[in-house]
Design an enzyme around this catalytic site. Structure first.
Site, PDB file in Angstrom:
ATOM      1  N   TRP A 199       0.888  -1.292   0.013  1.00 52.79           N
ATOM      2  CA  TRP A 199      -0.084   0.077  -0.188  1.00 52.79           C
ATOM      3  C   TRP A 199       0.960   1.298  -0.192  1.00 52.79           C
ATOM      4  O   TRP A 199       1.802   1.396   0.736  1.00 52.79           O
ATOM      5  CB  TRP A 199      -0.742   0.118   1.104  1.00 52.79           C
ATOM      6  N   ASP A 366     -16.380  11.072  -2.236  1.00 53.99           N
ATOM      7  CA  ASP A 366     -15.747   9.901  -2.045  1.00 53.99           C
ATOM      8  C   ASP A 366     -16.622   9.252  -0.994  1.00 53.99           C
ATOM      9  O   ASP A 366     -17.842   9.342  -0.575  1.00 53.99           O
ATOM     10  CB  ASP A 366     -14.125  10.040  -1.590  1.00 53.99           C
ATOM     11  N   ASP A 367     -15.892   8.374  -0.055  1.00 50.77           N
ATOM     12  CA  ASP A 367     -16.409   7.508   1.002  1.00 50.77           C
ATOM     13  C   ASP A 367     -17.297   8.339   2.040  1.00 50.77           C
ATOM     14  O   ASP A 367     -16.842   9.343   2.287  1.00 50.77           O
ATOM     15  CB  ASP A 367     -15.243   6.786   1.699  1.00 50.77           C
ATOM     16  N   ARG A 441      -9.465  -3.347   7.873  1.00 47.41           N
ATOM     17  CA  ARG A 441     -10.260  -1.929   7.710  1.00 47.41           C
ATOM     18  C   ARG A 441     -11.536  -2.557   8.344  1.00 47.41           C
ATOM     19  O   ARG A 441     -12.436  -1.827   7.891  1.00 47.41           O
ATOM     20  CB  ARG A 441     -10.167  -1.555   6.526  1.00 47.41           C
ATOM     21  N   LYS A 474     -16.244   5.665  -8.706  1.00 47.99           N
ATOM     22  CA  LYS A 474     -14.859   5.017  -8.036  1.00 47.99           C
ATOM     23  C   LYS A 474     -15.162   3.676  -7.351  1.00 47.99           C
ATOM     24  O   LYS A 474     -16.129   3.811  -6.305  1.00 47.99           O
ATOM     25  CB  LYS A 474     -14.187   5.936  -7.293  1.00 47.99           C
ATOM     26  N   TRP A 475     -14.777   2.535  -7.954  1.00 46.35           N
ATOM     27  CA  TRP A 475     -15.152   1.280  -7.494  1.00 46.35           C
ATOM     28  C   TRP A 475     -13.986   0.780  -6.513  1.00 46.35           C
ATOM     29  O   TRP A 475     -13.028   0.364  -7.126  1.00 46.35           O
ATOM     30  CB  TRP A 475     -15.261   0.172  -8.571  1.00 46.35           C
ATOM     31  N   ASP A 476     -14.155   0.839  -5.306  1.00 44.49           N
ATOM     32  CA  ASP A 476     -13.175   0.476  -4.406  1.00 44.49           C
ATOM     33  C   ASP A 476     -13.056  -0.914  -4.037  1.00 44.49           C
ATOM     34  O   ASP A 476     -14.088  -1.597  -4.167  1.00 44.49           O
ATOM     35  CB  ASP A 476     -13.113   1.465  -3.453  1.00 44.49           C
ATOM     36  N   ASP A 546      -2.414   5.645  -3.257  1.00 40.19           N
ATOM     37  CA  ASP A 546      -2.886   6.588  -2.371  1.00 40.19           C
ATOM     38  C   ASP A 546      -1.618   7.611  -1.853  1.00 40.19           C
ATOM     39  O   ASP A 546      -2.059   8.530  -1.181  1.00 40.19           O
ATOM     40  CB  ASP A 546      -3.420   6.062  -0.825  1.00 40.19           C
TER      41      ASP A 546
HETATM   42  C1  GLA Z   1      -9.350   3.787  -0.346  1.00 40.91           C
HETATM   43  C2  GLA Z   1      -9.001   4.600  -1.482  1.00 40.91           C
HETATM   44  C3  GLA Z   1      -9.088   5.969  -1.081  1.00 40.91           C
HETATM   45  C4  GLA Z   1     -10.453   6.388  -0.443  1.00 40.91           C
HETATM   46  C5  GLA Z   1     -10.725   5.393   0.752  1.00 40.91           C
HETATM   47  C6  GLA Z   1     -12.107   5.648   1.142  1.00 40.91           C
HETATM   48  O1  GLA Z   1      -8.101   3.899   0.620  1.00 40.91           O
HETATM   49  O2  GLA Z   1      -7.691   4.134  -1.907  1.00 40.91           O
HETATM   50  O3  GLA Z   1      -8.839   6.816  -2.289  1.00 40.91           O
HETATM   51  O4  GLA Z   1     -11.251   6.049  -1.585  1.00 40.91           O
HETATM   52  O5  GLA Z   1     -10.458   4.018   0.431  1.00 40.91           O
HETATM   53  O6  GLA Z   1     -12.174   4.938   2.155  1.00 40.91           O
END
Ligand code: GLA
Length: 722
Positions: A199, A366-367, A441, A474-476, A546
């Site tokens: 990461w 985002d989230d 997480r 954005k598909w995480d 990230d």
């Molecule tokens: C991951 C993604 C980030 C963000 C977070 C949200 O870590 O890489 O860019 O979207 O999740 O929880």
């Protein structure tokens, strides 16, 4: 492009620059005779077959010892080695039947030449101008048929390989290994380059001589992973950016993979590549098929850049399906690093207003917008808007009024134990009967091997999309797979879970991308943990890491671009203090440009800097970065600096980025450019002077006068003078 020389039993695949040849030997094994630059005569290749050492066998029918007539040896270069016979290099496939035997032995039956590439069941695949040899082999004892597909592209130095296995008998069989390809090369004088990491440090460059014995580059994490990327290449000893043989490999797949090299006493090189066989087992009932993912091989006789450029064009023209990819990618503002989970409607509206000042064209929330998601401990699985926290209709209207597109974050394959979905359906999570389920997480992995789970997520996402017509998703995917047990599958099918999770991912992503073709999907997995060709088939862009600080990002950006086009590398300017905004922006320009910061805190000078960079992006991204040709001028893994250059196809414009790591006093330094037209005249923004293309390519850009602080840069625009 594909010809069969009947008398010699040689199948030759070629285009204007590369050639590949296979010989069907007397024993029925397809031998690989040649892979390299195009030849004018392939029939001559029979003389490459080794002499002596032919295999003999005891013929049960006649009770006599016999030798294979045309000198087939245990170390012959093959397209598919048998398993459990004298060849011990490692077969790409193992099939077991009720007898318990491991012996697997496919022999040639027939072949045909067809236009196009095979379409695989439930798997992303290549398309475009190409031809395929469909070679049918059979294991007569097991009653299993194998199609060996060899596809060659007309205008690219690319070969695609895969297998289809088919149970043509009356009883079940089990595949316990089903890789996509074998490639046997005559020598091992190569260095193997692969990209390992973690990461925030994805795709670190590693280069080692191909060793005696076995080396494996693999993932068993359930995703293609940040730890090892499926892109690898072999560099003939001494090869450079412009010279020497380089053979690149990638897999159109997002799950566990294994690239394995084996060199035995003869020092020939045996490669197998495909789905990792760790914990893999697949039951094939009578009449059923199993398609392996496609392996993509790019051949270059002119160094690593030619291989990179081939992959770039292949991915954009023969892999991606997002119709608008050839269009411009909008400047993206993402809310994550600015406010994380801590926002309300007013804050987001203020972000949108300020994001507009720095050239934003697509705003992404985002989230944190759904369910009880105010920290990462809860809410995953409940994809309904938290209306108390955010008025999404208002946010979207605000974007539209300002001419911005709007996008949103999802993580469909995951669930928090603290969620309504998990409370109602604990059986939807992977793991069964285990007293402990590993959390990562604070979340569990959903059982995407179960169609009901995929259906549930589809229904939730569809309900959202029908109410909120977003332009982008954005598909995480923020954890690895553990406890790979599905409650939906019987005990004998648990070896299918890893692969079925990937099929479930593709099924949902495929359904949504075809029902909402205008939505641009961006892949993500804790940064770049699923940066692969399988994802790129659906998502024209993947969040690369990230980590946006130049300290790591210089390497991440450069190394990723060795195998993947800049137009798919999601890259943002963040607000870390390691380097000024202009430096971080210059790096993000060599990708798909965006922002990730609190825009309310930008000073007028910073706003001006970033707005200027966004203008450069808007002006040059499509023609130079996206459609242009990328040259890797100086590699960050070789020294203290990095340099990349892109040239538009018509050679009228070029962008050059030079960036250093540690502080450096003045030194003599000329950057020799590439790809310009020697005769045309170009102005550069470094010193505004005008020179011929020849001058830039032979003398170079003079960077000698510069003192370079830590992480400082020069972004130089070269444009043709009329
Ligand atoms: C991951 C993604 C980030 C963000 C977070 C949200 O870590 O890489 O860019 O979207 O999740 O929880």
């Amino acid at each position: 492009m594909i010809r069969y020389f009947r008398q010699e039993r040689i199948l030759a695949l070629d285009n204007d620059s590369i050639g590949y040849a296979v010989y069907f030997n007397d024993a029925g094994y397809p031998e690989t005779l040649y892979f390299g630059k195009r030849l004018s005569d392939y029939t001559d290749l029979l003389s490459t077959r080794g002499k002596g050492g032919a295999l003999s066998y005891y013929d049960m029918a006649t009770g006599k010892e016999r030798t294979f007539a045309d000198n087939y040896r245990a170390d012959a270069p093959l397209e598919i080695s048998p398993h459990g016979r004298s060849d011990k290099r490692g077969a790409p496939v193992i099939v077991r039947d009720a007898s318990g035997s491991f012996v697997t032995d496919f022999r040639y039956c027939r072949h045909k030449i067809v236009r196009g590439a095979p379409e695989l069941e439930g798997l992303p695949h290549a398309h475009g101008a190409c031809e395929t040899a469909d070679i049918v082999l059979e294991d007569k004892r097991l009653r299993v048929r194998a199609h060996l597909y060899l596809t060659i592209f007309a205008d690219k130095d690319v070969l695609v390989k895969s297998f289809r296995f088919e149970n043509i008998g009356r009883k079940k069989v089990r595949l316990t290994r089903a890789m996509s390809m074998q490639l046997d090369l005559p020598h091992m004088d190569y260095d193997l380059v692969h990209f390992h990491g973690r990461w925030a440090k994805e795709r670190d460059y590693a280069e080692n001589p191909v060793p005696d014995g076995v080396q494996e580059v693999s993932s068993n994490l359930g995703r293609s992973s940040a730890e090892e990327n499926p892109f690898v290449y072999l560099k003939e000893r001494g090869a450079t950016t412009d010279h020497g043989e380089v053979i690149g490999f990638n897999l159109i797949y997002s799950g566990n993979f294994k690239f394995r090299t084996f060199t035995g006493p003869s020092h020939a090189l045996h490669i197998t590549y495909g789905i990792n066989d760790e914990d893999f087992e697949w039951t094939l009932a009578p009449g059923e098929l199993f398609d392996t993912p496609q392996a993509v091989i790019a051949y270059s006789a002119e160094g690593t850049d030619r291989m990179s450029q081939t992959f770039h064009r292949f991915i954009r023209e023969n892999l991606m399906t997002y119709a608008a990819d050839r269009d411009y990618k909008p400047v993206l503002f993402n809310s994550w690093e600015g406010c994380y989970f801590d926002f309300d409607t007013d804050l987001i509206l203020s972000y949108i207003d300020d994001a507009c000042k720095i050239g934003t064209e697509l705003f992404v929330l985002d989230d944190g917008w759904f369910g009880a998601r105010n920290t990462d401990c809860a809410g995953l699985g409940d994809w309904t808007v938290n209306r108390e926290k955010i008025d999404l209709h208002r946010v979207m209207a605000h974007c539209r009024e300002r001419g911005l597109r709007f996008g949103i974050w999802f993580e469909p394959e995951m669930v928090n134990p603290d969620s309504d979905l998990f409370r109602a359906h604990p059986e939807y999570a992977l793991g069964w009967g285990d007293p402990e389920l590993s959390l990562a997480r604070h979340q569990l992995h959903l059982d995407f091997a179960n169609d009901d789970v995929v259906g549930n997520l589809y229904a939730q996402m569809k309900a959202f999309l029908d109410e909120y017509p977003v332009d982008y998703i954005k598909w995480d995917y923020n954890r690895i797979v553990s406890e790979h047990i599905s409650q939906a599958l019987p005990p004998e099918r648990q070896g299918e879970v890893y692969h079925r999770l990937v099929l479930g991912y593709y099924a949902l992503l495929g359904r949504l991308t075809s029902e909402y073709p205008h939505i641009m999907f961006e892949g993500c997995a804790s940064g770049g943990g699923r940066f692969d060709l399988g994802t790129l088939y659906y998502c024209p862009q993947i969040w690369c890491s990230d980590e946006s600080d130049p300290a790591q990002r210089i390497d991440i950006q450069f190394n990723t671009s060795l195998g993947y086009p800049l137009s798919c590398i999601g890259s943002h300017v963040n607000d870390s203090k390691v380097a000024p905004y202009a430096t971080k922006a210059a790096l993000a320009l060599f990708g798909t440009y965006g922002y990730e910061m609190n825009p309310n805190r930008l000073t007028p000078e910073e706003i001006a800097d970033l707005a200027r960079m966004a203008e450069i992006y808007k002006k040059y991204h499509r023609a130079v970065i996206s459609d242009g040709t990328l040259y890797h001028l100086r590699a960050p893994y070789e020294g203290n600096d990095m340099c990349m250059q892109c040239v538009s196809q018509d050679k009228s414009a070029s962008l050059v980025l030079f960036m250093n790591k540690l502080k450096e006093p003045e030194q003599s330094r000329f950057l020799r450019l590439k790809g310009l037209d020697a005769k045309r005249r170009y102005r550069n923004t470094l010193d505004q002077s005008v020179h011929t293309g020849e001058y830039y390519m032979r003398v170079g850009l003079n960077l000698s006068f510069s003192w370079f602080d830590e992480f400082s840069h020069r972004l130089i625009v070269i444009t043709e003078e009329n």
